[in-house]
Design an enzyme around this catalytic site. Structure first.
Site, PDB file in Angstrom:
ATOM      1  N   GLY A 172       0.806  -1.222   0.000  1.00  0.00           N
ATOM      2  CA  GLY A 172       0.000   0.000   0.000  1.00  0.00           C
ATOM      3  C   GLY A 172       0.832   1.261   0.000  1.00  0.00           C
ATOM      4  O   GLY A 172       0.333   2.336   0.274  1.00  0.00           O
ATOM      5  N   LYS A 209      16.771  -2.440  -6.081  1.00  0.00           N
ATOM      6  CA  LYS A 209      17.173  -1.655  -7.252  1.00  0.00           C
ATOM      7  C   LYS A 209      15.923  -1.025  -7.863  1.00  0.00           C
ATOM      8  O   LYS A 209      14.865  -1.641  -7.922  1.00  0.00           O
ATOM      9  CB  LYS A 209      17.842  -2.601  -8.255  1.00  0.00           C
ATOM     10  N   HIS A 243       3.491   6.325  -4.143  1.00  0.00           N
ATOM     11  CA  HIS A 243       3.552   4.860  -4.280  1.00  0.00           C
ATOM     12  C   HIS A 243       2.225   4.183  -3.995  1.00  0.00           C
ATOM     13  O   HIS A 243       2.171   2.996  -3.718  1.00  0.00           O
ATOM     14  CB  HIS A 243       4.631   4.257  -3.383  1.00  0.00           C
ATOM     15  N   LYS A 245      -1.553   3.342  -5.504  1.00  0.00           N
ATOM     16  CA  LYS A 245      -2.329   3.348  -6.739  1.00  0.00           C
ATOM     17  C   LYS A 245      -3.558   4.243  -6.582  1.00  0.00           C
ATOM     18  O   LYS A 245      -4.222   4.185  -5.555  1.00  0.00           O
ATOM     19  CB  LYS A 245      -2.799   1.927  -7.048  1.00  0.00           C
ATOM     20  N   GLU A 283       2.295  -9.207  -8.666  1.00  0.00           N
ATOM     21  CA  GLU A 283       2.639  -7.885  -9.193  1.00  0.00           C
ATOM     22  C   GLU A 283       4.001  -7.915  -9.890  1.00  0.00           C
ATOM     23  O   GLU A 283       4.951  -8.520  -9.386  1.00  0.00           O
ATOM     24  CB  GLU A 283       2.674  -6.859  -8.054  1.00  0.00           C
ATOM     25  N   ARG A 300      -4.365 -11.873  -1.072  1.00  0.00           N
ATOM     26  CA  ARG A 300      -5.648 -11.361  -0.589  1.00  0.00           C
ATOM     27  C   ARG A 300      -6.397 -10.742  -1.759  1.00  0.00           C
ATOM     28  O   ARG A 300      -5.872 -10.673  -2.866  1.00  0.00           O
ATOM     29  CB  ARG A 300      -5.401 -10.282   0.467  1.00  0.00           C
ATOM     30  N   VAL A 303      -7.712  -3.917  -3.671  1.00  0.00           N
ATOM     31  CA  VAL A 303      -8.634  -2.783  -3.790  1.00  0.00           C
ATOM     32  C   VAL A 303      -9.215  -2.738  -5.206  1.00  0.00           C
ATOM     33  O   VAL A 303     -10.399  -2.485  -5.409  1.00  0.00           O
ATOM     34  CB  VAL A 303      -7.897  -1.449  -3.500  1.00  0.00           C
TER      35      VAL A 303
END
Lengths: 516, 158
Positions: A172, A209, A243, A245, A283, A300, A303
């Site tokens: 998050g 990185k 950072h 979304k 991701e 999980r 959102v």
């Protein structure tokens, strides 16, 4: 205490006892899960922490109980036992990625709606998950884990600047800092660590990185817990502020079929290798040459899951609950080709012109957009106090169209219809994003907002100022808190169909009153 | 008496109302407004909503929200004289860290404090160059809206 708290419900002895599900979460995601529960004939249990009594999810639940905090696992388990919950859904954030909580739930004889604790533990450990990905031939970025307070300089130099500090324990965007050069390292590490400790109870960080200007692409997966899995296509979530979304869409525009196939393959390798159970998201960062790197797996519901629902026609929450209820008898759904395009934006109580400072307040007016292809998942109601101790997300607006152009157009329309008064929101910011040519084109990276919107300094157009001045002067739109009543408020009682009242009569009345 | 619309990041002078616009008032504070020339030709059409309570203003115009205040210039001059609204807590939160010491000199834009609210961290920056006369808060202290973080005395212009 709420009067709906009743422990007698657990001792009902009906032969077809309705299942009960507790959502260990708040606001819009609790409402989202409750909706599917109600559709499935499942009784819902909500919880609320002090200060959150007014929240919409408290209204929406069949039974509710107070807990001291949303992170108080013991208190939540006690409520679940007292009220006879069969299932606990953790939503996202809070306890959703804590394996110990999942274990405690199962130990209490309650079904945890989510993956197995061991999978959460593996994927929740950013280092372990990266190693695991490496072992299963999924590409990752160079990284090192550090303890709280450890000297980062030698490690940082080895990895090279720019780099990213991240909270080991969560997501998050909390506890995440970009470090451009060595001189910024110490301060960034300290504040990232503190933020991580406050959000997740663990200040450990890891250094990674930084790929300059990548895209954030993620794959929605669903596993049957026995090694079989499906992917439900990808989402692009490159538009992020701090950072986090704020604009998510499916499918990802301008991404080759070949790359998509590679992403699905990588995601499914992890699903199969972990014998993943339930909904998850893998991701990736994608660079300009469409090389991709595994970032993390969120074990999980996300959102942004609604955009996937819109292009697949599936209900992810329903699938989660069905799997939890059926166990080994659960069958993965047939996945049809994705259709159309969907976009979600996150409405926050924050001021983008002032570093995203929270702007809590009481919701005094609330009009949600409606119409074809518009879906609203809200955590607020008119009259509700939005308190600063909780996350500032107010709602998600989701639109779907036959193609991306139509979805973008619908998003603009949805935002234009939205009225939230009584507090500040990022509505203007979101609309400016929707209107940006690069966004319209669908060509953005995670650096886009910081580059194009860091000096978000909206200007009220001359014409709008003129109109505002006249509306203000008419005093026609003053709420109850208004002290100044210029002109005659008789007009408020007149027929609402009265058309085009002109300013002139107002000015004359005001002038006459002033002269008295 | 001229009016200003004040938002978090900017103030705008409101032109004197001249009755160029007409509008239809709809439920929910919504309006459909039109501007026409003397011959009745349509010049502009705007949809929006507005709510005013006291000085507080919420103005949604074609999807953009403007949340702030309407001030007459006499009042806003007073606010400007105070000049240090940034040094007063605007929302409840917790002081995470005090980065400066009493008696030190700071430049405009220097970070003074870190404050945590809504699970995010924010920095309080010096609105102008000056000397820190008194710091009223310490780390881990809870603050409520209106609480003063510190007293900053502006540096005299040379």
């Amino acid at each position: 205490m709420m009067s709906r708290y009743s422990s007698q419900n657990s001792s009902q002895n009906s032969s077809e006892k309705k299942k009960k599900l507790l959502v260990a979460n708040r606001s819009e995601i609790a409402c989202r899960i409750f909706q599917t529960c109600r559709e499935m004939g499942i009784t819902t249990i909500g919880i609320y922490a002090p200060g959150d009594e007014d929240a919409r999810h408290v209204t929406f639940a069949d039974e509710v109980a107070e807990v001291s905090a949303y992170l108080n696992a013991d208190a939540i388990l006690k409520v679940a036992k007292d009220l006879g919950a069969d299932l606990i859904h953790p939503g996202y954030g809070f306890l959703s990625e804590r394996p110990a909580f999942a274990e405690a739930v199962e130990a209490a004889g309650i079904t945890f709606v989510g993956p197995r604790a061991e999978t959460m533990r593996l994927m929740g450990e950013k280092i372990a998950s990266k190693k695991f990905a490496d072992e299963h031939t999924v590409p990752t970025l160079p990284w090192v884990k550090v303890k709280e307070g450890e000297d980062l300089r030698p490690i940082a130099k080895r990895i090279g600047f720019p780099l990213l500090l991240k909270a080991s324990a969560g997501g998050g965007g909390k506890g995440m800092r970009r470090v451009n050069e060595e001189s910024e390292l110490e301060a960034a590490a300290e504040s990232a660590s503190a933020e991580a400790r406050s959000a997740f109870g663990d200040g450990a960080l890891f250094i990674e990185k930084l790929v300059l200007e990548p895209r954030h692409i993620e794959v929605q997966v669903f596993g049957d817990g026995k090694g079989q899995g499906i992917h439900l296509y990808e989402r692009e979530c490159s538009l992020q502020r701090r950072h986090q979304k704020i604009w998510e869409e499916a499918p990802a525009p301008h991404l080759s079929k070949k790359t998509k196939a590679g992403l699905y393959q990588a995601a499914l390798q992890l699903v199969e290798a972990t014998q993943y159970k339930g909904a998850g998201t893998v991701e990736f960062l994608v660079d300009e040459k469409e090389n991709f790197y595994f970032l993390e797996m969120n074990t999980r519901l996300q959102v942004e899951h609604p955009v996937t629902e819109m292009i697949t026609g599936l209900d992810l929450v329903k699938l989660q609950i069905e799997e939890a209820l059926l166990g080994d008898d659960f069958k993965l759904p047939e996945v049809r080709p994705a259709h159309g395009a969907a976009i979600e934006v996150r409405l926050y109580a924050e001021d983008p012109a002032k570093g995203f400072l929270p702007t809590p307040g009481k919701v005094k007016e609330l009009i949600w957009p409606q119409g074809s292809g518009i879906r609203v998942e809200s955590g607020i109601e008119k009259g509700q106090e939005v308190n600063p101790q909780f996350d500032s997300m107010l709602a998600k607006l989701i639109v779907s169209g036959v193609d991306r152009d139509q979805a973008v157009a619908k998003m603009k329309e949805a935002l234009k219809q939205t009225v939230i008064f009584g507090l500040g929101t990022n509505q203007s910011y979101l609309l400016s994003i929707a209107e940006h040519p690069k966004v319209k084109e669908g060509k953005v990276t995670t650096a886009f907002l910081e580059k194009e919107f860091s000096n978000f300094f909206p200007i009220l157009a001359e014409e709008d100022l003129e109109l505002l001045s006249e509306l203000h002067d008419s005093a026609e739109f003053r709420g109850q808190g208004g002290s100044l009543q210029k002109g005659s408020n008789k007009s408020i009682l007149e027929s609402p169909w009265e058309k085009y009242r002109t300013y002139d009569s107002q000015a004359l009345k005001a002038k006459a009153e002033a002269a008295q | 008496m001229s009016m200003k619309a004040k938002f978090s990041h900017a103030e705008f002078d409101l032109p004197a109302p001249e009755g160029k616009w007409t509008w239809e008032r709809r439920p929910g504070g919504v309006f459909n407004a039109e501007k026409r020339d003397s011959k009745g030709n349509l010049l502009a059409r705007k949809k929006g909503a507005i709510l005013e309570e006291g000085n507080k203003l919420w103005f949604q115009i074609e999807g953009r929200l403007w949340a702030g205040e309407v001030l007459n210039t006499a009042l806003s001059a007073e606010a400007e004289a105070a000049g240090d609204a940034d040094l007063i807590a605007q929302f409840p939160g917790k002081v995470r860290k005090v980065l400066v010491k009493e008696g030190s000199e700071v430049e405009e834009g220097d970070e003074l404090l870190l404050v945590e609210a809504m699970k995010m961290e924010f920095s309080v920056k010096a609105p102008f160059a000056g000397k820190l006369e008194k710091i009223h808060v310490k780390a881990d202290q809870q603050v409520s809206p209106g609480d003063r973080f510190l007293d900053l005395i502006p540096t005299e212009d040379a």
